[in-house]
Scaffold this active site. Structure first.
Site, short mmCIF file in Angstrom:
data_model
loop_
_atom_site.label_atom_id
_atom_site.label_comp_id
_atom_site.label_asym_id
_atom_site.label_seq_id
_atom_site.Cartn_x
_atom_site.Cartn_y
_atom_site.Cartn_z
N HIS A 160 0.88 -1.18 0.00
CA HIS A 160 0.00 0.00 0.00
C HIS A 160 0.91 1.22 0.00
O HIS A 160 1.99 1.20 0.61
CB HIS A 160 -0.83 0.13 1.27
CG HIS A 160 -1.73 -1.01 1.60
ND1 HIS A 160 -1.28 -2.17 2.18
CD2 HIS A 160 -3.07 -1.15 1.48
CE1 HIS A 160 -2.32 -2.98 2.38
NE2 HIS A 160 -3.41 -2.39 1.98
N ASP A 212 2.30 2.09 3.36
CA ASP A 212 3.22 1.14 4.00
C ASP A 212 4.65 1.59 3.80
O ASP A 212 5.51 1.37 4.64
CB ASP A 212 3.16 -0.26 3.35
CG ASP A 212 1.79 -0.87 3.36
OD1 ASP A 212 0.99 -0.52 4.24
OD2 ASP A 212 1.53 -1.72 2.48
C1 XLS Z 1 -7.35 -6.55 4.67
C2 XLS Z 1 -6.99 -6.84 3.29
C3 XLS Z 1 -5.82 -5.99 2.78
C4 XLS Z 1 -5.79 -6.03 1.30
C5 XLS Z 1 -5.03 -4.93 0.67
O1 XLS Z 1 -8.02 -7.33 5.32
O2 XLS Z 1 -6.72 -8.19 3.16
O3 XLS Z 1 -4.64 -6.44 3.34
O4 XLS Z 1 -5.28 -7.24 0.83
O5 XLS Z 1 -5.54 -3.69 0.99
#
Ligand code: XLS
Ligand code: NI
Ligand code: NI
Length: 453
Positions: free
Chosen positions: A116, A119
C-alpha cells in the site's frame, strides 16, 4: 512501528544485513531435509504440467504485514524486533526498510511483492508533501527492483488508516474524503505503473457501514461505482495495462463491507458496468469471515471467469476476525491450486502472502520460517492437485454425475428445445424420473485422502 531497537544505531552502514542469519538464497533440499531454512517442496525450477513451480505459484510478499506489522493487538503493544527499523516516521527509516525488505525477498527467492502507498512512505503535513515522500521512497524501490529482479505484483492505496477516512473513502458521507481518496488512488496508480506493477487492488477498507440509522446505502454504492469508473478511466489515460482487482471481505473494520463476497462483488460490478475491467483477488480469511470456504469463493469466481489473484493466508475459526495466518493446511492449498490449474494459471495474478507472523513470533527469523512454510504448503498443494488432474479424478466424477444432461431430455433442455408443456408431456408419458445415483461423497473424500501424502 516496530519496537524501538536498542541496537538501532548499528543499522546504519549500507553493508549491514537485516537478516544475517540467512546467507544467500534459501535452498531447496527436498522432503527429507531437517534444515528449517530450506524448502522441502518448493523447487522453483521443477516443471509441473509444462510450467515451472515459480511460474505456477507466483509468490508475493505483503509489505504491510512483513515490514510494517508490529504485533500490536487490541490488548497489547508492539512486540516485533526489527533491528533495521528505528521506529521513527523518517524518510531515511522508510528507505532502510525498503532495503531490508528487498534483502528478504531476494534471500527467500520470491519473484513478487505487494504494497500500500502508506506502507512504504510516511504521510507528510499535506497531500503534496505526502506525495513527495512517496516519490522519494519509490525511487529506492525502483533501484532495488532493478538490483534484485523482484517485481511488483500489485500496488494499492491505504484508504482506511487515517482518521480522515473514518466514515469510509469513496463511500464516505463527506464528499471531501471521496476527493482525497481519488487523488490518493490517482497517485498510487501512477506509482504502480512506474514500478511496472502487474496489477492494482481495490480492497474496500472502510467502504461499508456500522449502522443503517445514518447510512444511505444506495447513494454510497453509487459513489463507489463512480469512483471505480474514474479509476478505470484514469488507468486508460496513463496507459497502465495492469489488471484491476476487487478484494471481497464481508466485515472488519465495518460491520458490513459492500464488497462482502465474490458473488456480491460480481453483482456490484455488473450493475455498474465494470465487469470487464475487474477480476477478484480472493483471500481465504475473508471467505471464512463471509461464512464461506475458500473453495466456494474460488468456484464462484471461476464460474464467471473472474478469478484474478489470491491473498494466500488462513484464518482461525475460533476467532471472529481476520487473523491473517500463514497457510499451512495442505487441503486448503490443494483446493486453491486445483482452481488455479483449472483456470490455466494465475498470471498476471499471484499468490500473495497477506499473512502475518503471530505477535509471539517476534524475531526476524520467524518471517523466514513463516514464508518458507507457506511456500512449501502451496508447492505440495500444486503437486497433489497436478496428480489428481493427471488421473482426471474430479473430471470423471463430475462428468458421470451430470451424464443425464448429455443426451435425451437433458440435452433438449440445455439446448433450449424444451418448455413446460413439452416437459409435462415427457413426464406424463414416463410416469416418474430415472433412478438417482449415489453422490458418493464419502468415497470421494477417501480418494482425496489417497492423494494427500
Ligand atoms: C485486509 C486486506 C488488505 C488487502 C489490501 O483485510 O486483506 O490487506 O489485501 O488492501
Ligand atoms: Ni488481502
Ligand atoms: Ni485480510
Amino acid at each position: 512501528m516496530a519496537v524501538p531497537n536498542p541496537q538501532g544505531e548499528r543499522w546504519c552502514s549500507a553493508m549491514a544485513q537485516a537478516f544475517p542469519e540467512v546467507q544467500g538464497r534459501v535452498p531447496y533440499e527436498g522432503p527429507e531435509t531437517k534444515n528449517p531454512l530450506a524448502f522441502r517442496h518448493y523447487n522453483a525450477d521443477e516443471v509441473i504440467e509444462g510450467k515451472t513451480m515459480r511460474d505456477h505459484l507466483r509468490f508475493s510478499v505483503a509489505y504491510w504485514h512483513t515490514f510494517r506489522g508490529t504485533g500490536r493487538d487490541p490488548f497489547g503493544d508492539a512486540t516485533m524486533l526489527r533491528p533495521w527499523d528505528d521506529g521513527s516516521n523518517s524518510l531515511e527509516n522508510a528507505k532502510n526498510r525498503v532495503r531490508a525488505a528487498f534483502e528478504f525477498f531476494e534471500k527467500l527467492g520470491v519473484p513478487f511483492y505487494a504494497f500500500h502507498d502508506r506502507d512504504v512512505a510516511p504521510e507528510g503535513e499535506s497531500l503534496a508533501e505526502t506525495n513527495r515522500n512517496l516519490d522519494a521512497v519509490v525511487e529506492v524501490m525502483k533501484e532495488e527492483q532493478e538490483r534484485t529482479g523482484v517485481r511488483l505484483l500489485w500496488g494499492t492505496a491505504c484508504l482506511f488508516s487515517h482518521p480522515r477516512f473514518m466514515h469510509g473513502a469513496s463511500t464516505s458521507c463527506n464528499a471531501d474524503a471521496f476527493a482525497y481518496a481519488a487523488a490518493q488512488v490517482k497517485k498510487a496508480l501512477e506509482v504502480t505503473h512506474y514500478l511496472g506493477g502487474e496489477g492494482y487492488v481495490f480492497w474496500g477498507g472502510r467502504e461499508g457501514y456500522t449502522t443503517h440509522t445514518n447510512t444511505d446505502l444506495k447513494r454510497e454504492n453509487d459513489h463507489l461505482g463512480a469512483f471505480l469508473r474514474m479509476a478505470v478511466d484514469y488507468k486508460k489515460k496513463i496507459g497502465f495495462s495492469g489488471q484491476f482487482y476487487i478484494e471481497p471481505k464481508p466485515k472488519e473494520p465495518t460491520k458490513h463491507q459492500y464488497d462482502s463476497d465474490a458473488a456480491a462483488c460480481l453483482a456490484f460490478l455488473q450493475h455498474y458496468g465494470l465487469l470487464g475491467d475487474f477480476k477478484l483477488n480472493l483471500e481465504t480469511n475473508h471467505a471464512l469471515l463471509a461464512g464461506h470456504t475458500m473453495a466456494h469463493e474460488l468456484e464462484v469466481a471461476l464460474a464467471y471467469d473472474a478469478l484474478g489473484s489470491i491473498d494466500a493466508n488462513d484464518g482461525d475459526c475460533m476467532l471472529g476476525w481476520d487473523t491473517d495466518q500463514f497457510p499451512t493446511n495442505i487441503y486448503l492449498t490443494t483446493q486453491i491450486m486445483l482452481a488455479v490449474l483449472r483456470k490455466g494459471g494465475l498470471a498476471p495474478g499471484g499468490l500473495n502472502f497477506d499473512a502475518k507472523v503471530r505477535r509471539e513470533s517476534f524475531e526476524p527469523i520467524d518471517l523466514f520460517y513463516a514464508h518458507i512454510g507457506g511456500m512449501d504448503a502451496f508447492a505440495r498443494g500444486l503437486k497433489i492437485a497436478a496428480a489428481m488432474r493427471r488421473d482426471r479424478l474430479f473430471e470423471k466424477i463430475i462428468a458421470d454425475r451430470y451424464a443425464s444432461w448429455d443426451e435425451g431430455i437433458g440435452r433438449q433442455i440445455e439446448s433450449g428445445q424444451a418448455d413446460f408443456e413439452s416437459l409435462e408431456r415427457y413426464m406424463l408419458a414416463k410416469g416418474d424420473i430415472a433412478p438417482n445415483a449415489s453422490g458418493r461423497q464419502e468415497l470421494i473424500e477417501n480418494w482425496i485422502n489417497d492423494y494427500i501424502r
